[in-house]
Design a protein around this motif. Structure first.
Motif, PDB file in Angstrom:
ATOM      1  N   ILE A  92       0.836  -1.199   0.000  1.00 30.39           N
ATOM      2  CA  ILE A  92       0.000   0.000   0.000  1.00 30.39           C
ATOM      3  C   ILE A  92       0.871   1.249   0.000  1.00 30.39           C
ATOM      4  CG2 ILE A  92      -1.614   1.354   1.404  1.00 30.39           C
ATOM      5  CD1 ILE A  92      -2.941  -1.353   2.143  1.00 30.39           C
ATOM      6  N   GLU A  93       1.933   1.235   0.795  1.00 28.46           N
ATOM      7  CA  GLU A  93       2.848   2.384   0.820  1.00 28.46           C
ATOM      8  C   GLU A  93       3.525   2.583  -0.529  1.00 28.46           C
ATOM      9  OE1 GLU A  93       3.332   4.767   3.082  1.00 28.46           O
ATOM     10  OE2 GLU A  93       1.639   3.827   4.119  1.00 28.46           O
ATOM     11  N   LYS A  94       3.913   1.502  -1.182  1.00 27.86           N
ATOM     12  CA  LYS A  94       4.536   1.612  -2.514  1.00 27.86           C
ATOM     13  C   LYS A  94       3.546   2.153  -3.535  1.00 27.86           C
ATOM     14  CE  LYS A  94       8.049  -1.913  -1.883  1.00 27.86           C
ATOM     15  NZ  LYS A  94       8.574  -3.219  -2.301  1.00 27.86           N
ATOM     16  N   ILE A  95       2.296   1.698  -3.451  1.00 27.66           N
ATOM     17  CA  ILE A  95       1.274   2.187  -4.380  1.00 27.66           C
ATOM     18  C   ILE A  95       1.015   3.671  -4.135  1.00 27.66           C
ATOM     19  CG2 ILE A  95      -1.184   2.021  -4.970  1.00 27.66           C
ATOM     20  CD1 ILE A  95      -0.904  -1.030  -4.523  1.00 27.66           C
ATOM     21  N   LYS A  96       0.933   4.076  -2.871  1.00 33.84           N
ATOM     22  CA  LYS A  96       0.740   5.493  -2.554  1.00 33.84           C
ATOM     23  C   LYS A  96       1.895   6.323  -3.097  1.00 33.84           C
ATOM     24  CE  LYS A  96      -1.864   5.213   1.763  1.00 33.84           C
ATOM     25  NZ  LYS A  96      -1.769   5.457   3.221  1.00 33.84           N
ATOM     26  N   ASN A  97       3.110   5.843  -2.881  1.00 35.33           N
ATOM     27  CA  ASN A  97       4.286   6.562  -3.356  1.00 35.33           C
ATOM     28  C   ASN A  97       4.256   6.674  -4.881  1.00 35.33           C
ATOM     29  OD1 ASN A  97       6.761   7.862  -3.352  1.00 35.33           O
ATOM     30  ND2 ASN A  97       7.919   5.943  -3.361  1.00 35.33           N
ATOM     31  N   LEU A  98       3.935   5.587  -5.550  1.00 35.51           N
ATOM     32  CA  LEU A  98       3.836   5.593  -7.007  1.00 35.51           C
ATOM     33  C   LEU A  98       2.758   6.561  -7.471  1.00 35.51           C
ATOM     34  CD1 LEU A  98       4.795   4.279  -9.664  1.00 35.51           C
ATOM     35  CD2 LEU A  98       2.981   2.614  -9.359  1.00 35.51           C
ATOM     36  N   THR A 101       4.033  10.211  -6.910  1.00 37.92           N
ATOM     37  CA  THR A 101       5.168  10.634  -7.738  1.00 37.92           C
ATOM     38  C   THR A 101       4.858  10.561  -9.230  1.00 37.92           C
ATOM     39  OG1 THR A 101       6.121   8.406  -7.642  1.00 37.92           O
ATOM     40  CG2 THR A 101       6.896  10.017  -6.010  1.00 37.92           C
ATOM     41  N   ARG A 102       4.258   9.500  -9.698  1.00 40.91           N
ATOM     42  CA  ARG A 102       4.061   9.291 -11.140  1.00 40.91           C
ATOM     43  C   ARG A 102       2.761   9.929 -11.648  1.00 40.91           C
ATOM     44  NH1 ARG A 102       8.833   7.291 -13.267  1.00 40.91           N
ATOM     45  NH2 ARG A 102       9.689   5.900 -11.699  1.00 40.91           N
ATOM     46  N   VAL A 103       1.689   9.756 -10.922  1.00 43.55           N
ATOM     47  CA  VAL A 103       0.391  10.213 -11.414  1.00 43.55           C
ATOM     48  C   VAL A 103       0.154  11.671 -11.074  1.00 43.55           C
ATOM     49  CG1 VAL A 103      -2.103   9.832 -11.297  1.00 43.55           C
ATOM     50  CG2 VAL A 103      -0.552   7.875 -11.286  1.00 43.55           C
TER      51      VAL A 103
END
Length: 106
Positions: A92-98, A101-103
């Motif tokens: 979940i933390e990786k998805i939030k970070n992605l 940053t990306r979207v």
């Protein structure tokens, strides 16, 4: 009588509970990692209902929940679900970070 005992033991194994821990856990606790809280609460309600009808059967449930097989199975389940919870939180933390940053471009 033997069939009912087997059924009770199977129910206890299915719900993976030990009675002293049931009342100390909150189903709605926010930062709870243990996914077995809900089955513990259900087992607690079943135990209370059985005890009201037959204290002797309730005592049998309490004794069966403390057997080494049930305790070791429950310990294994708690250990594995804790690992899964930690991995899910990391994902979940990786998805939030992605997402940020990306979207959203933060």
């Amino acid at each position: 009588m033997l069939q009912s005992r087997v059924l009770v033991i199977a129910l206890i194994l299915l719900l993976s509970t030990t009675l002293p821990e049931v009342h100390s856990k909150s189903v709605f606790e926010k930062d709870r990692r243990d996914w077995l809280v809900i089955p513990d609460a259900i087992a607690s309600y079943i135990y209370e209902a059985v005890t009201k009808v037959s204290p002797r059967a309730g005592q049998f449930l309490a004794d069966a929940a403390q057997t080494p097989a049930v305790v070791s199975a429950r310990t294994f389940l708690i250990r594995e679900t804790t690992k899964l919870s930690i991995m899910a939180e990391q994902l979940i933390e990786k998805i939030k970070n992605l997402w940020y940053t990306r979207v959203l471009g933060y």
